[in-house]
Scaffold this active site. Structure first.
Site, PDB file in Angstrom:
ATOM      1  N   CYS A  89      53.275  61.254  78.913  1.00  0.00           N
ATOM      2  CA  CYS A  89      53.254  62.711  78.892  1.00  0.00           C
ATOM      3  C   CYS A  89      51.968  63.137  79.598  1.00  0.00           C
ATOM      4  CB  CYS A  89      53.368  63.269  77.473  1.00  0.00           C
ATOM      5  SG  CYS A  89      51.944  63.007  76.384  1.00  0.00           S
TER       6      CYS A  89
ATOM      7  N   HIS B  31      45.326  42.696  68.464  1.00  0.00           N
ATOM      8  CA  HIS B  31      44.695  42.895  67.157  1.00  0.00           C
ATOM      9  C   HIS B  31      45.455  43.829  66.237  1.00  0.00           C
ATOM     10  CE1 HIS B  31      40.412  41.808  68.766  1.00  0.00           C
ATOM     11  NE2 HIS B  31      41.336  40.950  69.150  1.00  0.00           N
TER      12      HIS B  31
END
Length: 160
Positions: free
Chosen positions: A66, A99
């Protein structure tokens, strides 16, 4: 890799360039955006389409574009099991997967140029979740927060 891809009117041109780059790189692209941008082309609808594709297994990962990346990330993160992050650099793109179990990348077409966006997407798709105990533990904590919220429970502590 099967990648769900969508964008609103602000991200449409960058989405098109990324679609071509992904296909050229051997990825199977599930393009969930309209064929042309329109004035009522609302980013939350695209975020849901990509999020649902990832949740259902129709795609392994998702990419949303976007204007800033923020709107699509917020909307996508409302879906259980979707972990979307706004990344405007390659480090965050691979680290978010390694992670944090990020499975949807949000990009801002008004923030990054096409060449950098291509590199960010490559870093995101090339990353694999870490097997390190500390990362698995943190992802588990995040998922427990999500599960508790879905059950209507409050989360007033850092540990579940």
């Amino acid at each position: 890799m099967r990648v769900a891809l969508a964008a609103d009117h602000a991200g449409f041109a960058l989405k098109e360039a990324l679609r071509e780059d992904l296909a050229a790189g051997g990825h199977e692209v599930v393009d969930l955006a309209p064929r042309a941008p329109g004035p009522e082309d609302d980013y939350p609808e695209h975020a849901v389409r990509v999020g649902e594709a990832v949740r259902s297994g129709r795609a392994e990962r998702g990419v949303l574009v976007c204007g800033s990346g923020v709107g699509v990330a917020i909307a996508a993160n409302k879906l259980p099991g979707v972990y979307a992050g706004v990344c405007h650099d390659t480090y965050s793109a691979h680290q978010g997967v390694e992670h944090d179990a990020m499975n949807v990348l949000a990009l801002g077409a008004r923030v990054v140029g096409e060449a950098l966006a291509r590199e960010i997407v490559r870093a995101f798709l090339g990353a694999r979740p870490s097997a390190e105990e500390r990362h698995r533990r943190r992802v588990s904590l995040t998922r427990s927060i999500e599960a508790r919220a879905l059950q209507g429970g409050a989360h007033d502590r850092a540990d579940p």
